[in-house]
Write a protein that holds these residues in place. Sequence first.
Motif, PDB file in Angstrom:
ATOM      1  N   SER A 163      20.117  -5.654 -25.148  1.00 45.96           N
ATOM      2  CA  SER A 163      20.398  -5.734 -26.656  1.00 45.96           C
ATOM      3  C   SER A 163      19.170  -5.826 -27.192  1.00 45.96           C
ATOM      4  O   SER A 163      18.229  -6.362 -26.634  1.00 45.96           O
ATOM      5  CB  SER A 163      21.236  -7.076 -27.113  1.00 45.96           C
ATOM      6  OG  SER A 163      22.431  -6.773 -26.319  1.00 45.96           O
ATOM      7  N   ASP A 202      31.687  -3.351 -28.419  1.00 45.38           N
ATOM      8  CA  ASP A 202      30.413  -2.951 -28.624  1.00 45.38           C
ATOM      9  C   ASP A 202      30.198  -1.239 -28.242  1.00 45.38           C
ATOM     10  O   ASP A 202      29.176  -0.847 -28.789  1.00 45.38           O
ATOM     11  CB  ASP A 202      29.697  -3.348 -27.414  1.00 45.38           C
ATOM     12  CG  ASP A 202      29.127  -4.857 -27.475  1.00 45.38           C
ATOM     13  OD1 ASP A 202      29.306  -5.478 -28.707  1.00 45.38           O
ATOM     14  OD2 ASP A 202      29.290  -5.727 -26.523  1.00 45.38           O
ATOM     15  N   VAL A 221      23.591  -3.391 -29.482  1.00 42.56           N
ATOM     16  CA  VAL A 221      23.520  -3.032 -28.091  1.00 42.56           C
ATOM     17  C   VAL A 221      22.764  -1.565 -27.843  1.00 42.56           C
ATOM     18  O   VAL A 221      23.202  -0.793 -28.165  1.00 42.56           O
ATOM     19  CB  VAL A 221      25.101  -3.207 -27.723  1.00 42.56           C
ATOM     20  CG1 VAL A 221      25.212  -2.702 -26.266  1.00 42.56           C
ATOM     21  CG2 VAL A 221      25.670  -4.507 -28.218  1.00 42.56           C
TER      22      VAL A 221
END
Length: 324
Positions: free
Chosen positions: A175, A124, A153
């Motif tokens: 998110s 991420d 994210v």
Amino acid sequence: MLNLMEIPQKAKPLHPNLSVPRDGWGRPLVVPEGGGKPKGHTRTTTFIDCIEDKSNLIDWQGRMVLMGATKRADLLDKARDLDPDDSADKKTLNLLVEQAKDAAGANDKSRKGTYLHDLSEYVDRGDPLPKAISGADLDDMAAYMMATAPLKVVAIEQFVIVPELSAGGTFDRLSYYEGPGPDGRPIKGNFITDTKTGSIEYGKLKMAAQLAVYSRGKLYDHTLFPVDADDKAAIKEWKKQEFTAEQAAQAYSPLPPVNQDWGIIVHLPAGTGTCDLYWADLRIGWAMANLALTIRQARSTKGALKPFVMQTTGTEVASSSQGV
């Protein structure tokens, strides 16, 4: 073919999330919004724990202790002469129990789950994965990347406080999602997102409650009140300090607008190479969190039992004697 070593960067932390100081019970020590001395806040997972049926977990732990004892006979020798009612021996026995569970592999899944959480952060953040990653872990991360592709994210591992519950904790992700919602209708916005690497067969209400609490949290920047979290003496002195409301206010900030009706569970069962997303109903979860608050408050209720006292007066004794 997915190239996990070339993942675009997705998110940066909203605040630095260094070690939060904690008290002797492992509770985060937080300066209240209105100022004052640092106060222990219940961890979010602990706060909502009272709504969960732990019978299966207790049975499983018992089995693990027994299996561990078959692998570590020395633990039985150490426990043989200990008194389970003695305060000092209790601590030793608890330690031996943990060693037996560890010998049985009870903590392996937990450690693996923590490792996968760490790897998902690489994904991420857009950082290259470690070179020593195993093939099975690579498969898990590929599944994670594909399943979470619809999610952008916004923030990673943020510590939040919910003042009305005196609870705090760190959510996995915030998110952004735009697409079909839980009822098939279009939905968009920021959602609290949490990754689970074990079974989700049990504890669904607890998961929904956990995300509901996070969704109602306020970001708390503990670095404004610096103290060495590993120095017990320093923390003891720091806990005596009084902070003004103005100082405390600087540490609190609102989350970006976040959906408080729905959250997202990312189910990444370790070693399976699969990953699935689930909607968590935070309206049910918030009701469960408030039920947990009621239960926790009720535990301090006094007077449920009173001594049974038989008291007779002189007159009653005399009457009784005459009757005989």
